[in-house]
Design a protein around this motif. Structure first.
Motif, PDB file in Angstrom:
ATOM      1  N   MET B   1      -9.892  86.992  21.430  1.00  0.00           N
ATOM      2  CA  MET B   1     -10.287  87.402  20.075  1.00  0.00           C
ATOM      3  C   MET B   1     -11.107  86.295  19.415  1.00  0.00           C
ATOM      4  SD  MET B   1      -9.654  90.037  17.995  1.00  0.00           S
ATOM      5  CE  MET B   1      -9.682  90.463  16.259  1.00  0.00           C
ATOM      6  N   LEU B   2     -12.307  86.656  18.998  1.00  0.00           N
ATOM      7  CA  LEU B   2     -13.182  85.657  18.395  1.00  0.00           C
ATOM      8  C   LEU B   2     -12.816  85.437  16.929  1.00  0.00           C
ATOM      9  CD1 LEU B   2     -16.638  86.818  19.759  1.00  0.00           C
ATOM     10  CD2 LEU B   2     -15.470  84.696  20.329  1.00  0.00           C
ATOM     11  N   PRO B   3     -13.085  84.245  16.430  1.00  0.00           N
ATOM     12  CA  PRO B   3     -12.881  84.031  14.996  1.00  0.00           C
ATOM     13  C   PRO B   3     -13.899  84.841  14.185  1.00  0.00           C
ATOM     14  CG  PRO B   3     -13.683  82.021  16.079  1.00  0.00           C
ATOM     15  CD  PRO B   3     -13.536  83.056  17.137  1.00  0.00           C
ATOM     16  N   ALA B   4     -13.650  84.955  12.888  1.00  0.00           N
ATOM     17  CA  ALA B   4     -14.571  85.701  12.027  1.00  0.00           C
ATOM     18  C   ALA B   4     -15.884  84.929  11.905  1.00  0.00           C
ATOM     19  CB  ALA B   4     -13.942  85.871  10.649  1.00  0.00           C
ATOM     20  N   ASP B   5     -16.937  85.686  11.558  1.00  0.00           N
ATOM     21  CA  ASP B   5     -18.255  85.066  11.399  1.00  0.00           C
ATOM     22  C   ASP B   5     -18.216  83.874  10.447  1.00  0.00           C
ATOM     23  OD1 ASP B   5     -19.367  86.826  13.119  1.00  0.00           O
ATOM     24  OD2 ASP B   5     -20.836  87.660  11.712  1.00  0.00           O
ATOM     25  N   ASP B   7     -16.123  81.650  10.148  1.00  0.00           N
ATOM     26  CA  ASP B   7     -15.733  80.424  10.841  1.00  0.00           C
ATOM     27  C   ASP B   7     -16.690  80.113  11.983  1.00  0.00           C
ATOM     28  OD1 ASP B   7     -13.459  80.012   9.277  1.00  0.00           O
ATOM     29  OD2 ASP B   7     -12.301  81.446  10.485  1.00  0.00           O
ATOM     30  N   LEU B   8     -17.091  81.229  12.654  1.00  0.00           N
ATOM     31  CA  LEU B   8     -17.881  81.091  13.876  1.00  0.00           C
ATOM     32  C   LEU B   8     -19.267  80.508  13.598  1.00  0.00           C
ATOM     33  CD1 LEU B   8     -17.516  81.737  16.828  1.00  0.00           C
ATOM     34  CD2 LEU B   8     -18.283  84.069  16.402  1.00  0.00           C
ATOM     35  N   VAL B   9     -19.945  81.056  12.595  1.00  0.00           N
ATOM     36  CA  VAL B   9     -21.332  80.647  12.342  1.00  0.00           C
ATOM     37  C   VAL B   9     -21.416  79.160  11.948  1.00  0.00           C
ATOM     38  CG1 VAL B   9     -23.398  81.079  10.961  1.00  0.00           C
ATOM     39  CG2 VAL B   9     -22.062  83.005  11.837  1.00  0.00           C
ATOM     40  N   PRO B  10     -20.588  78.704  11.001  1.00  0.00           N
ATOM     41  CA  PRO B  10     -20.655  77.267  10.687  1.00  0.00           C
ATOM     42  C   PRO B  10     -20.353  76.398  11.903  1.00  0.00           C
ATOM     43  CG  PRO B  10     -19.406  78.439   9.017  1.00  0.00           C
ATOM     44  CD  PRO B  10     -19.665  79.416  10.105  1.00  0.00           C
ATOM     45  N   ALA B  11     -19.400  76.843  12.743  1.00  0.00           N
ATOM     46  CA  ALA B  11     -19.053  76.060  13.938  1.00  0.00           C
ATOM     47  C   ALA B  11     -20.264  75.963  14.869  1.00  0.00           C
ATOM     48  CB  ALA B  11     -17.871  76.694  14.656  1.00  0.00           C
ATOM     49  N   ARG B  14     -22.749  73.643  13.481  1.00  0.00           N
ATOM     50  CA  ARG B  14     -22.325  72.243  13.643  1.00  0.00           C
ATOM     51  C   ARG B  14     -22.494  71.786  15.094  1.00  0.00           C
ATOM     52  NH1 ARG B  14     -17.902  73.775  10.349  1.00  0.00           N
ATOM     53  NH2 ARG B  14     -16.607  74.084  12.208  1.00  0.00           N
ATOM     54  N   GLY B  15     -22.848  72.760  15.958  1.00  0.00           N
ATOM     55  CA  GLY B  15     -23.068  72.417  17.358  1.00  0.00           C
ATOM     56  C   GLY B  15     -21.808  72.366  18.194  1.00  0.00           C
ATOM     57  N   GLU B  16     -20.757  73.064  17.752  1.00  0.00           N
ATOM     58  CA  GLU B  16     -19.512  73.036  18.531  1.00  0.00           C
ATOM     59  C   GLU B  16     -19.673  73.869  19.799  1.00  0.00           C
ATOM     60  OE1 GLU B  16     -16.061  73.990  16.216  1.00  0.00           O
ATOM     61  OE2 GLU B  16     -16.638  72.545  14.660  1.00  0.00           O
ATOM     62  N   GLU B  17     -19.585  73.180  20.906  1.00  0.00           N
ATOM     63  CA  GLU B  17     -19.825  73.850  22.189  1.00  0.00           C
ATOM     64  C   GLU B  17     -18.803  74.938  22.480  1.00  0.00           C
ATOM     65  OE1 GLU B  17     -20.635  71.349  25.564  1.00  0.00           O
ATOM     66  OE2 GLU B  17     -21.553  69.866  24.241  1.00  0.00           O
ATOM     67  N   ALA B  18     -17.565  74.708  22.057  1.00  0.00           N
ATOM     68  CA  ALA B  18     -16.523  75.708  22.337  1.00  0.00           C
ATOM     69  C   ALA B  18     -16.858  77.019  21.646  1.00  0.00           C
ATOM     70  CB  ALA B  18     -15.172  75.192  21.856  1.00  0.00           C
ATOM     71  N   ALA B  19     -17.444  76.937  20.469  1.00  0.00           N
ATOM     72  CA  ALA B  19     -17.809  78.156  19.748  1.00  0.00           C
ATOM     73  C   ALA B  19     -18.914  78.898  20.493  1.00  0.00           C
ATOM     74  CB  ALA B  19     -18.264  77.811  18.326  1.00  0.00           C
ATOM     75  N   LEU B  69     -23.006  88.447  13.093  1.00  0.00           N
ATOM     76  CA  LEU B  69     -23.607  87.658  14.173  1.00  0.00           C
ATOM     77  C   LEU B  69     -23.785  88.516  15.423  1.00  0.00           C
ATOM     78  CD1 LEU B  69     -24.454  84.751  15.064  1.00  0.00           C
ATOM     79  CD2 LEU B  69     -22.128  84.482  15.921  1.00  0.00           C
ATOM     80  N   LYS B  70     -22.769  89.312  15.701  1.00  0.00           N
ATOM     81  CA  LYS B  70     -22.815  90.149  16.901  1.00  0.00           C
ATOM     82  C   LYS B  70     -23.973  91.141  16.829  1.00  0.00           C
ATOM     83  CE  LYS B  70     -19.984  93.102  19.816  1.00  0.00           C
ATOM     84  NZ  LYS B  70     -18.668  93.670  20.089  1.00  0.00           N
ATOM     85  N   THR B  71     -24.117  91.783  15.668  1.00  0.00           N
ATOM     86  CA  THR B  71     -25.210  92.748  15.516  1.00  0.00           C
ATOM     87  C   THR B  71     -26.555  92.049  15.648  1.00  0.00           C
ATOM     88  OG1 THR B  71     -23.860  94.115  14.086  1.00  0.00           O
ATOM     89  CG2 THR B  71     -26.220  94.458  13.950  1.00  0.00           C
ATOM     90  N   TRP B  72     -26.651  90.877  15.048  1.00  0.00           N
ATOM     91  CA  TRP B  72     -27.904  90.111  15.131  1.00  0.00           C
ATOM     92  C   TRP B  72     -28.266  89.842  16.592  1.00  0.00           C
ATOM     93  CZ3 TRP B  72     -28.584  84.539  16.030  1.00  0.00           C
ATOM     94  CH2 TRP B  72     -29.893  84.096  15.756  1.00  0.00           C
ATOM     95  N   ILE B  73     -27.275  89.391  17.361  1.00  0.00           N
ATOM     96  CA  ILE B  73     -27.528  89.040  18.764  1.00  0.00           C
ATOM     97  C   ILE B  73     -27.845  90.291  19.594  1.00  0.00           C
ATOM     98  CG2 ILE B  73     -26.455  88.066  20.836  1.00  0.00           C
ATOM     99  CD1 ILE B  73     -25.034  86.046  19.014  1.00  0.00           C
ATOM    100  N   PHE B  74     -27.124  91.364  19.340  1.00  0.00           N
ATOM    101  CA  PHE B  74     -27.390  92.598  20.084  1.00  0.00           C
ATOM    102  C   PHE B  74     -28.758  93.180  19.714  1.00  0.00           C
ATOM    103  CE2 PHE B  74     -23.925  94.041  22.835  1.00  0.00           C
ATOM    104  CZ  PHE B  74     -23.038  92.990  22.648  1.00  0.00           C
ATOM    105  N   THR B  75     -29.181  92.948  18.467  1.00  0.00           N
ATOM    106  CA  THR B  75     -30.517  93.413  18.076  1.00  0.00           C
ATOM    107  C   THR B  75     -31.590  92.650  18.849  1.00  0.00           C
ATOM    108  OG1 THR B  75     -29.651  93.831  15.860  1.00  0.00           O
ATOM    109  CG2 THR B  75     -32.038  93.819  16.091  1.00  0.00           C
ATOM    110  N   ILE B  76     -31.393  91.346  18.960  1.00  0.00           N
ATOM    111  CA  ILE B  76     -32.353  90.550  19.727  1.00  0.00           C
ATOM    112  C   ILE B  76     -32.430  91.084  21.164  1.00  0.00           C
ATOM    113  CG2 ILE B  76     -32.833  88.248  20.690  1.00  0.00           C
ATOM    114  CD1 ILE B  76     -31.474  87.056  18.196  1.00  0.00           C
ATOM    115  N   ALA B  77     -31.255  91.343  21.745  1.00  0.00           N
ATOM    116  CA  ALA B  77     -31.217  91.818  23.131  1.00  0.00           C
ATOM    117  C   ALA B  77     -31.901  93.182  23.267  1.00  0.00           C
ATOM    118  CB  ALA B  77     -29.776  91.896  23.619  1.00  0.00           C
TER     119      ALA B  77
END
Lengths: 82, 233
Positions: B1-5, B7-11, B14-19, B69-77
């Motif tokens: 389960m992914l964190p909410a946008d 939390d996810l987007v700022p991470a 910030r360049g957090e690789e785990a995110a 974020l998910k919609t944004w990425i799927f739109t790019i794809a």
């Protein structure tokens, strides 16, 4: 009472809980009394659930080499920007 | 389960690789499926996914959060897959996908008489009088059946029911009207159901001819209700 065809036309909206209150009641009324529509509706519901599970399962994983390449690019972009 | 946008987007910023690793692992499979619904081969779809992630890495600082974020990425794809499909000279005209409406999409009126429950083709398949609840448990069956759904319908089905995007997001992403989206989803589901009937029938046949060797092909569970599954191949 709605005909089976009319219920069929509303099946997707019903499945997604997107029917208005009155239309929803009409479909519900029909489905409670029509074994065929009830059975088909159950199949749709089960199908929708399987599709959701397919999504939760993730799907084909990235090729490990591609994955580590992308991770490196992410790292690089942070170094560049940050 | 992914964190909410939130939390996810700022991470990510910030360049957090785990995110980044977490979205890479969670969404690459879905992106591949969506890309594959446009392009001809798995290899091309894989390239689209890779290009998408590169674009995401480059574009992240400009992500404004107007969609998830998910919609944004799927739109790019989806955009990349579409462009790629055109380049591969494989653009399928809408008319080949079940009829064209005035805007090149599907005319909702076409639903009448053809887009209902598909009760007419029910007897051949899964809802015979002794109909049992059939659960398409193993994703292999569903994936196999999805291939039978026409491209545009399949894309909507993947985005809505598999990836769980909202109808509004899907309309924006595919640049289609709300009514077109609804028709494509409805027809896609009807088509998938009918394809599943065929697949399950085939797997039952396969089961009966190979029963001693492939007991895992089908699982029959309590109450006389058959739950037909097919081991992932």
């Amino acid at each position: 009472m709605l005909s089976c065809e009319e219920v069929g036309e509303r099946s997707s909206a019903w499945l997604d809980d997107e029917l208005g209150w009155w239309e929803g009641r009409l479909v519900n009324f029909h489905i409670k009394r029509c074994a065929m529509c009830r059975s088909v509706y159950e199949q749709y519901r089960s199908m929708k659930q399987s599709l959701a599970e397919l999504g939760e399962g993730g799907g084909a994983a990235l090729d490990p080499e591609v994955r580590s390449g992308l991770m490196a690019e992410f790292r690089g972009s942070v170094d560049r920007d940050g | 389960m992914l964190p909410a946008d939130s939390d996810l987007v700022p991470a990510l910023l910030r360049g957090e690789e785990a995110a980044f690793a977490s979205i890479l692992d969670a969404w690459s499979g879905g992106l591949q499926r969506v890309a594959r619904s446009y392009v001809r081969t798995n290899e091309i779809a894989d390239e689209v996914v890779q290009d998408t992630w590169r674009a995401v890495i480059a574009g992240l600082p400009r992500f404004e959060g107007r969609s998830s974020l998910k919609t944004w990425i799927f739109t790019i794809a989806a955009n990349r897959a579409r462009t790629r499909a055109k380049r591969e000279a494989r653009a399928v005209p809408m008319s080949a996908v079940g009829g064209g409406g005035p805007d090149g999409g599907l005319d909702p009126d076409r639903l009448r008489g053809g887009g209902g429950w598909l009760v007419t083709d029910a007897p051949e398949g899964i809802d015979s009088p002794e109909a049992e609840t059939i659960a398409w448990e193993a994703s292999g069956v569903v994936e196999e059946a999805l291939a039978a759904v026409p491209e545009r319908q399949r894309t909507v089905l993947l985005l809505r029911d598999v990836e769980g995007l909202s109808s509004e997001d899907v309309c924006n992403l595919l640049e289609i009207s709300h009514s077109n989206q609804r028709v494509l989803l409805h027809r896609g589901r009807a088509k998938l159901r009918s394809a599943l009937a065929t697949t399950c029938r085939r797997c039952r046949t396969r089961r009966s001819s190979h029963e001693p060797h492939q007991p895992a092909d089908a699982v029959v569970r309590g109450g006389g209700r058959a739950i037909v599954g097919l081991a992932r191949r």
